[in-house]
Enzyme design. Structure first.
Site, mmCIF file in Angstrom:
data_model
loop_
_atom_site.group_PDB
_atom_site.id
_atom_site.type_symbol
_atom_site.label_atom_id
_atom_site.label_comp_id
_atom_site.label_asym_id
_atom_site.label_seq_id
_atom_site.Cartn_x
_atom_site.Cartn_y
_atom_site.Cartn_z
ATOM 1 N N VAL A 1 0.841 -1.206 0.000
ATOM 2 C CA VAL A 1 0.000 0.000 0.000
ATOM 3 C C VAL A 1 0.873 1.251 0.000
ATOM 4 O O VAL A 1 0.643 2.183 -0.787
ATOM 5 C CB VAL A 1 -0.940 0.006 1.222
ATOM 6 N N LYS B 1 10.453 -5.250 -6.622
ATOM 7 C CA LYS B 1 10.216 -6.167 -5.514
ATOM 8 C C LYS B 1 11.537 -6.874 -5.244
ATOM 9 O O LYS B 1 12.115 -7.489 -6.133
ATOM 10 C CB LYS B 1 9.136 -7.179 -5.892
ATOM 11 N N ASP C 1 2.393 -9.335 -5.666
ATOM 12 C CA ASP C 1 2.828 -7.936 -5.696
ATOM 13 C C ASP C 1 3.212 -7.466 -7.085
ATOM 14 O O ASP C 1 2.779 -6.395 -7.529
ATOM 15 C CB ASP C 1 3.996 -7.730 -4.731
ATOM 16 N N GLU D 1 10.304 -2.646 -2.673
ATOM 17 C CA GLU D 1 9.488 -3.250 -1.620
ATOM 18 C C GLU D 1 10.198 -4.490 -1.110
ATOM 19 O O GLU D 1 10.556 -5.392 -1.874
ATOM 20 C CB GLU D 1 8.093 -3.627 -2.118
ATOM 21 N N LEU E 1 10.490 -7.848 1.735
ATOM 22 C CA LEU E 1 9.611 -8.956 2.076
ATOM 23 C C LEU E 1 9.599 -9.097 3.591
ATOM 24 O O LEU E 1 10.641 -9.033 4.236
ATOM 25 C CB LEU E 1 10.107 -10.249 1.427
ATOM 26 N N GLY E 2 8.398 -9.199 4.161
ATOM 27 C CA GLY E 2 8.294 -9.365 5.602
ATOM 28 C C GLY E 2 8.882 -8.201 6.381
ATOM 29 O O GLY E 2 8.819 -7.045 5.960
ATOM 30 N N TYR F 1 -7.267 3.076 6.011
ATOM 31 C CA TYR F 1 -7.671 1.823 5.376
ATOM 32 C C TYR F 1 -8.215 2.125 3.986
ATOM 33 O O TYR F 1 -9.047 3.019 3.811
ATOM 34 C CB TYR F 1 -8.738 1.124 6.214
ATOM 35 N N LEU F 2 -7.750 1.401 2.988
ATOM 36 C CA LEU F 2 -8.197 1.597 1.610
ATOM 37 C C LEU F 2 -8.928 0.349 1.135
ATOM 38 O O LEU F 2 -8.321 -0.728 1.010
ATOM 39 C CB LEU F 2 -7.003 1.878 0.689
#
Length: 226
Positions: free
Chosen positions: A17, A39, A47, A108, A110-111, A201-202
């Site tokens: 997000v 990513k 993703d 982005e 991971l975790g 929140y989206l």
């Protein structure tokens, strides 16, 4: 290299997000500048496909996922199950290429920072070695304070340039829940790291204008190169 790594305190806390909001903002308010969206390592499907659907038609934005595994588990486990190696050199080369060709690169992770990349390295190790600026996404939920403190401590241990914390409503949340579960003054006091804003929140994550508006409410000047 102008780049930012978006990490979370855990999985499913809002990294995608925040990353997509920043990318949408960049596209709308920096239309003459190019952006790389990467990513770090993808396990499972999700993703990269989401980014492709959202930004794939943009000529100024390139999406990269240099290392992908089908199994939706931690990379070293996914690699073992699929009989493959984790080639971080390949990931680094793709990151370097984007950095040379684009004005800015969003990565982005991971975790969380403690999530394993290989059997020997975590996301925090990689961020420290690659000297990446980092923003930490924290979900607004019970237990978030302890997770935040632990991730910030790991960031300091690995000498990471942690620019700030972004709180995220993983579900519809009230001001009272924000104050109870992730009180901003307490987080800043415990970590000595600024809270850069709150993501609402989206329900629809495909609205580029809405995503850009969400990003505009963050303290962008503290971590984006204007």
């Amino acid at each position: 290299m102008k780049a930012l790594l978006v990490v979370g305190t855990d999985t499913e806390v809002g990294k995608t997000v925040l990353t997509s909001s920043l990318a949408a903002y960049w596209q709308i308010y920096q239309p003459n500048k190019s952006l790389g969206l990467m990513k770090l390592i993808e396990t499972g499907i999700g993703d990269r496909e989401f980014y492709q659907e959202l930004f794939g038609s943009s000529p100024s934005l390139e999406i990269a996922a240099p290392l992908r595994f089908q199994t939706p588990v931690a990379p070293p486990i996914a690699a073992e199950r699929e009989g493959r190696d984790i080639d971080l050199g390949q990931v680094w080369q793709e990151f370097r290429r984007l950095g040379q060709q684009k004005d800015f690169v969003l990565v982005e992770a991971l975790g969380g920072l403690g999530s394993p990349v290989t059997h020997e390295l975590t996301v925090a190790d990689l961020a420290g070695e690659w000297r990446l600026s980092v923003v930490l996404v924290v979900p607004i939920k019970l237990g978030a304070i302890a997770q935040t403190v632990a991730n910030v401590a790991l960031a300091r241990q690995c000498r990471i340039d942690l620019k700030g914390i972004v709180l995220n409503c993983v579900q519809p949340c009230t001001e009272q829940q924000l104050a109870d579960w992730t009180p901003i003054e307490l987080l800043e006091s415990l970590t000595c790291i600024p809270v850069l804003g709150v993501l609402p929140y989206l329900s629809d994550r495909n609205d580029l204008k809405k995503l850009a508006l969400v990003a505009s409410n963050l303290a962008l000047e503290k971590f984006l190169p204007w």
